[in-house]
Design a protein around this motif. Sequence first.
Motif, PDB file in Angstrom:
ATOM      1  N   HIS A 216    -107.748  33.387 -34.879  1.00 31.23           N
ATOM      2  CA  HIS A 216    -107.409  34.073 -33.622  1.00 31.23           C
ATOM      3  C   HIS A 216    -106.471  35.252 -33.886  1.00 31.23           C
ATOM      4  N   ASP A 217    -105.389  34.998 -34.631  1.00 31.77           N
ATOM      5  CA  ASP A 217    -104.370  36.032 -34.849  1.00 31.77           C
ATOM      6  C   ASP A 217    -104.912  37.203 -35.656  1.00 31.77           C
ATOM      7  N   SER A 218    -105.751  36.908 -36.634  1.00 31.68           N
ATOM      8  CA  SER A 218    -106.286  37.991 -37.467  1.00 31.68           C
ATOM      9  C   SER A 218    -107.278  38.850 -36.682  1.00 31.68           C
ATOM     10  N   ILE A 219    -108.032  38.246 -35.767  1.00 31.34           N
ATOM     11  CA  ILE A 219    -108.953  39.017 -34.925  1.00 31.34           C
ATOM     12  C   ILE A 219    -108.157  39.897 -33.968  1.00 31.34           C
ATOM     13  N   LEU A 220    -107.135  39.327 -33.340  1.00 33.19           N
ATOM     14  CA  LEU A 220    -106.323  40.121 -32.414  1.00 33.19           C
ATOM     15  C   LEU A 220    -105.582  41.253 -33.117  1.00 33.19           C
ATOM     16  N   ALA A 221    -105.255  41.033 -34.383  1.00 36.80           N
ATOM     17  CA  ALA A 221    -104.574  42.078 -35.156  1.00 36.80           C
ATOM     18  C   ALA A 221    -105.542  43.132 -35.673  1.00 36.80           C
ATOM     19  N   GLY A 222    -106.837  42.888 -35.507  1.00 42.15           N
ATOM     20  CA  GLY A 222    -107.836  43.834 -36.001  1.00 42.15           C
ATOM     21  C   GLY A 222    -107.984  43.824 -37.502  1.00 42.15           C
ATOM     22  N   ASP A 223    -107.541  42.737 -38.137  1.00 41.07           N
ATOM     23  CA  ASP A 223    -107.629  42.614 -39.600  1.00 41.07           C
ATOM     24  C   ASP A 223    -108.955  41.954 -39.956  1.00 41.07           C
ATOM     25  N   GLU A 224    -109.968  42.770 -40.142  1.00 41.46           N
ATOM     26  CA  GLU A 224    -111.322  42.239 -40.293  1.00 41.46           C
ATOM     27  C   GLU A 224    -111.499  41.413 -41.572  1.00 41.46           C
ATOM     28  N   GLU A 225    -110.906  41.859 -42.686  1.00 43.06           N
ATOM     29  CA  GLU A 225    -111.082  41.120 -43.934  1.00 43.06           C
ATOM     30  C   GLU A 225    -110.390  39.756 -43.863  1.00 43.06           C
ATOM     31  N   ARG A 226    -109.193  39.731 -43.315  1.00 42.53           N
ATOM     32  CA  ARG A 226    -108.481  38.455 -43.178  1.00 42.53           C
ATOM     33  C   ARG A 226    -109.209  37.533 -42.210  1.00 42.53           C
ATOM     34  N   ALA A 227    -109.759  38.077 -41.135  1.00 36.05           N
ATOM     35  CA  ALA A 227    -110.499  37.260 -40.168  1.00 36.05           C
ATOM     36  C   ALA A 227    -111.674  36.564 -40.842  1.00 36.05           C
ATOM     37  N   GLY A 228    -112.412  37.310 -41.656  1.00 36.12           N
ATOM     38  CA  GLY A 228    -113.541  36.714 -42.367  1.00 36.12           C
ATOM     39  C   GLY A 228    -113.096  35.632 -43.331  1.00 36.12           C
ATOM     40  N   ARG A 229    -112.003  35.887 -44.058  1.00 35.44           N
ATOM     41  CA  ARG A 229    -111.493  34.886 -45.009  1.00 35.44           C
ATOM     42  C   ARG A 229    -111.004  33.631 -44.287  1.00 35.44           C
ATOM     43  N   CYS A 230    -110.323  33.818 -43.164  1.00 34.80           N
ATOM     44  CA  CYS A 230    -109.797  32.665 -42.412  1.00 34.80           C
ATOM     45  C   CYS A 230    -110.934  31.805 -41.860  1.00 34.80           C
ATOM     46  N   MET A 231    -111.992  32.454 -41.383  1.00 36.96           N
ATOM     47  CA  MET A 231    -113.133  31.689 -40.879  1.00 36.96           C
ATOM     48  C   MET A 231    -113.816  30.952 -42.024  1.00 36.96           C
ATOM     49  N   GLN A 232    -113.977  31.613 -43.140  1.00 38.83           N
ATOM     50  CA  GLN A 232    -114.605  30.977 -44.293  1.00 38.83           C
ATOM     51  C   GLN A 232    -113.808  29.749 -44.731  1.00 38.83           C
ATOM     52  N   ARG A 233    -112.486  29.913 -44.822  1.00 38.44           N
ATOM     53  CA  ARG A 233    -111.638  28.791 -45.231  1.00 38.44           C
ATOM     54  C   ARG A 233    -111.716  27.640 -44.224  1.00 38.44           C
ATOM     55  N   HIS A 234    -111.712  27.965 -42.942  1.00 37.23           N
ATOM     56  CA  HIS A 234    -111.775  26.933 -41.905  1.00 37.23           C
ATOM     57  C   HIS A 234    -113.057  26.116 -42.002  1.00 37.23           C
ATOM     58  N   LEU A 235    -114.196  26.778 -42.146  1.00 41.12           N
ATOM     59  CA  LEU A 235    -115.466  26.064 -42.180  1.00 41.12           C
ATOM     60  C   LEU A 235    -115.627  25.267 -43.473  1.00 41.12           C
ATOM     61  N   ARG A 236    -115.165  25.806 -44.568  1.00 42.77           N
ATOM     62  CA  ARG A 236    -115.228  25.049 -45.825  1.00 42.77           C
ATOM     63  C   ARG A 236    -114.310  23.828 -45.776  1.00 42.77           C
ATOM     64  N   ASN A 237    -113.141  24.000 -45.167  1.00 44.62           N
ATOM     65  CA  ASN A 237    -112.245  22.859 -45.005  1.00 44.62           C
ATOM     66  C   ASN A 237    -112.830  21.819 -44.055  1.00 44.62           C
ATOM     67  N   SER A 238    -113.526  22.281 -43.020  1.00 45.27           N
ATOM     68  CA  SER A 238    -114.151  21.345 -42.082  1.00 45.27           C
ATOM     69  C   SER A 238    -115.171  20.473 -42.794  1.00 45.27           C
ATOM     70  N   ARG A 239    -115.951  21.086 -43.666  1.00 43.38           N
ATOM     71  CA  ARG A 239    -116.921  20.303 -44.441  1.00 43.38           C
ATOM     72  C   ARG A 239    -116.206  19.316 -45.342  1.00 43.38           C
ATOM     73  N   ARG A 240    -115.110  19.742 -45.967  1.00 42.35           N
ATOM     74  CA  ARG A 240    -114.332  18.862 -46.825  1.00 42.35           C
ATOM     75  C   ARG A 240    -113.775  17.677 -46.027  1.00 42.35           C
ATOM     76  N   ARG A 241    -113.301  17.953 -44.816  1.00 47.14           N
ATOM     77  CA  ARG A 241    -112.704  16.893 -44.005  1.00 47.14           C
ATOM     78  C   ARG A 241    -113.726  15.826 -43.624  1.00 47.14           C
ATOM     79  N   VAL A 242    -114.991  16.207 -43.509  1.00 47.30           N
ATOM     80  CA  VAL A 242    -116.030  15.215 -43.204  1.00 47.30           C
ATOM     81  C   VAL A 242    -116.041  14.104 -44.253  1.00 47.30           C
ATOM     82  N   PHE A 243    -115.821  14.469 -45.507  1.00 46.85           N
ATOM     83  CA  PHE A 243    -115.923  13.493 -46.584  1.00 46.85           C
ATOM     84  C   PHE A 243    -114.592  12.821 -46.914  1.00 46.85           C
ATOM     85  N   GLU A 244    -113.525  13.262 -46.262  1.00 47.57           N
ATOM     86  CA  GLU A 244    -112.238  12.594 -46.478  1.00 47.57           C
ATOM     87  C   GLU A 244    -112.124  11.314 -45.660  1.00 47.57           C
ATOM     88  N   GLY A 245    -112.835  11.261 -44.507  1.00 50.38           N
ATOM     89  CA  GLY A 245    -112.752  10.076 -43.654  1.00 50.38           C
ATOM     90  C   GLY A 245    -111.468  10.045 -42.881  1.00 50.38           C
TER      91      GLY A 245
END
Length: 245
Positions: A216-245
Amino acid sequence: MDSRVEKRASDSSPGGEACRKGEKLSDRVYGDIIDRIINRDFAEGERLPSEEQLACRYGVSRPIVREALARLRDDGLVRSHRGSGSFVQRRPDRAMLEFAPLESLADIQRCFEFRVAVESEAARLAALKATREDRTVLTRALALLEQRIRDNALGVDADFGFHLAIARATHNRFFSDTLLSLEAAITYGQNLARGLGLRRPEHHVPEVQQEHRDIHDSILAGDEERAGRCMQRHLRNSRRRVFEG
């Protein structure tokens, strides 16, 4: 082919039918190895059978085994050492199977892979193109999501709404159309990740919400590269959390 693999291919289970229609042999090998890790047939730290032995056990080719092992490595369940083979790195919590049948895990993993590719770019474009109104909608979506968390609810509707707000802020309807067309698959994975996360709220919930705030903060700041990295990290972590239980 291993009897348990054959059984899963024919079993009927919630969410499994769509997976089986396009099921690949590597999906079956992937699911069966997870099953064996959960049941401690393959213990943590134990070396898995060789690719050749696994190929023989499942009646498939070695490239199919390698594909299954690559997914297991991506999920953090297996690690490989050149010349030494593959070893069990972590045993998923059995609670995972309360939320999703084994047959659906390959599709959940693929859905996350697809979302990383599409939504990372959507976040980047949203940071570049979002209007004042788009930013207001996104802030409201984040606030609703945080309210769901305070209410100790799964909040999958608000989670999907947050991601949809980002897709719409790209001003390219194909991003939002894609998310809407995949809503059932996406919310299935979100239900799994959030349902498991609520079992360990002191760890998972703050982590997830910080990831959303970073996007949210990176999009509002107009920081496009950080926004993409933050989304990538979030979704990869979400997949990881599925297998943590």
